[in-house]
Design a protein around this motif. Structure first.
Motif, mmCIF file in Angstrom:
data_model
loop_
_atom_site.group_PDB
_atom_site.id
_atom_site.type_symbol
_atom_site.label_atom_id
_atom_site.label_comp_id
_atom_site.label_asym_id
_atom_site.label_seq_id
_atom_site.Cartn_x
_atom_site.Cartn_y
_atom_site.Cartn_z
ATOM 1 N N ASP A 12 28.871 -90.720 90.684
ATOM 2 C CA ASP A 12 29.360 -90.520 89.304
ATOM 3 C C ASP A 12 30.878 -90.671 88.519
ATOM 4 N N GLU A 13 30.999 -90.853 87.288
ATOM 5 C CA GLU A 13 32.000 -90.428 87.305
ATOM 6 C C GLU A 13 32.673 -89.835 86.304
ATOM 7 N N ILE A 14 33.585 -89.036 85.154
ATOM 8 C CA ILE A 14 33.755 -88.571 83.565
ATOM 9 C C ILE A 14 34.845 -88.650 83.859
ATOM 10 N N TRP A 15 35.012 -88.553 82.301
ATOM 11 C CA TRP A 15 36.516 -89.169 81.787
ATOM 12 C C TRP A 15 37.251 -88.239 81.062
ATOM 13 N N ALA A 37 56.350 -87.862 77.753
ATOM 14 C CA ALA A 37 54.975 -87.478 78.822
ATOM 15 C C ALA A 37 54.959 -87.665 80.384
ATOM 16 N N PRO A 38 54.688 -86.551 80.332
ATOM 17 C CA PRO A 38 55.037 -86.515 82.660
ATOM 18 C C PRO A 38 54.300 -86.957 83.231
ATOM 19 N N ILE A 39 54.848 -87.251 84.458
ATOM 20 C CA ILE A 39 54.181 -88.436 85.416
ATOM 21 C C ILE A 39 52.344 -88.064 85.097
ATOM 22 N N GLY A 40 51.580 -89.294 85.544
ATOM 23 C CA GLY A 40 50.269 -88.704 85.834
ATOM 24 C C GLY A 40 49.710 -88.506 84.068
ATOM 25 N N SER A 41 50.930 -88.976 82.821
ATOM 26 C CA SER A 41 49.600 -88.750 81.848
ATOM 27 C C SER A 41 48.819 -89.729 81.257
ATOM 28 N N GLY A 42 47.658 -89.526 80.348
ATOM 29 C CA GLY A 42 46.743 -91.125 80.602
ATOM 30 C C GLY A 42 45.063 -90.955 80.479
ATOM 31 N N ASP A 43 45.020 -91.675 80.713
ATOM 32 C CA ASP A 43 43.280 -91.277 80.963
ATOM 33 C C ASP A 43 42.622 -90.563 82.679
ATOM 34 N N VAL A 44 41.899 -89.909 82.815
ATOM 35 C CA VAL A 44 42.115 -89.375 84.281
ATOM 36 C C VAL A 44 40.209 -89.227 84.480
ATOM 37 N N TRP A 45 39.989 -89.979 85.579
ATOM 38 C CA TRP A 45 38.658 -89.834 85.630
ATOM 39 C C TRP A 45 38.357 -89.121 86.595
ATOM 40 N N THR A 46 37.303 -88.158 86.615
ATOM 41 C CA THR A 46 36.463 -87.300 87.850
ATOM 42 C C THR A 46 35.644 -88.460 88.618
ATOM 43 N N TRP A 47 35.684 -88.040 90.103
ATOM 44 C CA TRP A 47 34.377 -88.882 90.050
ATOM 45 C C TRP A 47 33.643 -88.249 91.238
ATOM 46 N N THR A 48 32.827 -88.170 91.190
ATOM 47 C CA THR A 48 31.480 -86.314 92.138
ATOM 48 C C THR A 48 30.349 -87.244 91.938
ATOM 49 N N THR A 81 22.699 -93.471 95.781
ATOM 50 C CA THR A 81 22.814 -94.105 94.472
ATOM 51 C C THR A 81 23.872 -93.737 93.061
ATOM 52 N N THR A 82 24.377 -95.345 92.956
ATOM 53 C CA THR A 82 25.484 -95.279 91.915
ATOM 54 C C THR A 82 24.933 -95.519 90.521
ATOM 55 N N ASP A 83 26.049 -95.143 89.641
ATOM 56 C CA ASP A 83 25.693 -96.295 88.125
ATOM 57 C C ASP A 83 26.065 -97.623 88.570
ATOM 58 N N GLY A 84 26.245 -98.663 87.225
ATOM 59 C CA GLY A 84 26.705 -99.628 87.604
ATOM 60 C C GLY A 84 28.445 -100.698 87.599
ATOM 61 N N HIS A 85 29.040 -99.579 87.986
ATOM 62 C CA HIS A 85 30.271 -99.561 88.159
ATOM 63 C C HIS A 85 30.693 -100.408 89.377
ATOM 64 N N LYS A 86 31.059 -101.901 89.258
ATOM 65 C CA LYS A 86 31.341 -102.188 90.567
ATOM 66 C C LYS A 86 31.986 -102.437 91.383
ATOM 67 N N ALA A 87 32.947 -101.418 91.439
ATOM 68 C CA ALA A 87 33.849 -100.681 91.792
ATOM 69 C C ALA A 87 32.729 -100.564 93.521
#
Length: 299
Positions: free
Chosen positions: A66-69, A85-96, A136-142
């Motif tokens: 899964d992924e968490i935002w 804003a430093p490099i890497g700013s913005g939305d960050v997703w953690t895949w587990t 098993t994953t969620d429905g994320h097409k990637a």
């Protein structure tokens, strides 16, 4: 170089994993904020190396992903107007990826929620497994291309859990999820057991993550200011979760013990030892003579 006693550093690391903010830790432990920040970075580097080397050849049956935002410095929509804003700013997703039986986090990744991140995530997961698994994953097409590319058509039993949401009859409310109206279980590769196509364990772990790290708390100013610190906090958290924290569902054992990776739980003092081993012996600060200090001031 001066070092805090092992007990003090273990206390700080424990508080970081129990949801305390870095400023509150600096007040409670009576250390500077810079000390807490440096210890987090040192622990993050040491834990990342330890996890990568130790979580290998895992005998598992069922894996859930899964992924968490979260976000660093500012949300993606506000980065353009944010000041410095430093490099890497913005939305960050953690895949587990979690083992449904031992509750072990096999691998994790910090990045975007795109096909490239999915490929890197699955590519790191596959060599950590000792046998064929049901995934098993969620429905994320990637995930579709990533799993097919890494495992091939006959290397995994892969099912996808797709949640179906309806429109809310009430006016849209902020942070209110849409109503869940159904679930589809799609058989993608191999012969997955339909009863075990689930993401319940990994989603519950995501909740634990939100409650264990202050920077994941919603609607606060505790979010990560730098993506590097976000990464370090996660590195520390996953070693704590896998090797230190006992789980009631495992009868007081740790996921690493349940997976057969270690025979006994680690303590926070052991993580401090990992830091010291990585850094080497502390170096004494050389004595400065008055004339040397005067020369430096003159320069």
């Amino acid at each position: 170089m001066n070092r805090l006693p092992t007990e003090k550093r273990a206390q700080i690391l424990q508080m970081l994993c129990e949801g305390s903010s870095m400023r509150s830790i600096s007040r409670v432990a009576d250390v500077s904020l810079n000390t807490v920040t440096k210890l987090l970075a040192d622990a993050g580097n040491a834990c990342a190396a330890f996890h990568d080397a130790t979580v290998r050849n895992v005998k598992s049956q069922r894996i859930q992903c899964d992924e968490i935002w979260s976000f660093a410095y500012a949300k993606a929509k506000n980065v353009a107007s944010a000041k410095a804003a430093p490099i890497g700013s913005g939305d960050v997703w953690t895949w587990t990826a979690i083992d449904a039986d031992s509750k072990l986090i096999l691998t994790w990744l910090v990045g975007d929620r795109d096909a490239s991140a999915a490929s890197d995530f699955i590519a790191d997961l596959k060599p950590r497994l000792a046998n064929r698994v049901q995934l098993t994953t969620d429905g994320h097409k990637a995930y579709l291309h990533a799993v097919s590319q890494e495992f091939g058509p006959d290397g995994v039993d892969y099912g996808m859990l797709v949640k179906l949401y309806g429109s809310d009859p009430q006016p849209q409310k902020r942070y209110s999820p849409a109503k869940l109206i159904g679930i589809d279980k799609d058989l993608i590769l191999g012969s997955p057991d339909v009863e075990h196509i689930s993401t319940s364990y990994v989603e519950r772990q995501n909740l634990t993550m939100r409650m264990s790290m202050r920077r994941f708390t919603r609607l606060t100013n505790a979010f990560s200011k730098k993506v590097e610190n976000h990464y370090h906090a996660l590195s520390l958290y996953f070693v704590w979760y896998n090797f230190v924290r006992s789980h009631k569902s495992l009868k007081g054992s740790t996921p690493a013990m349940a997976a057969g990776l270690v025979s006994s739980p680690l303590e926070m003092a052991d993580i401090v030892t990992l830091i010291d081993q990585r850094e080497g012996p502390a170096k004494k600060r050389g004595p400065y003579k008055k004339r040397e200090i005067s020369a430096q001031i003159a320069d």
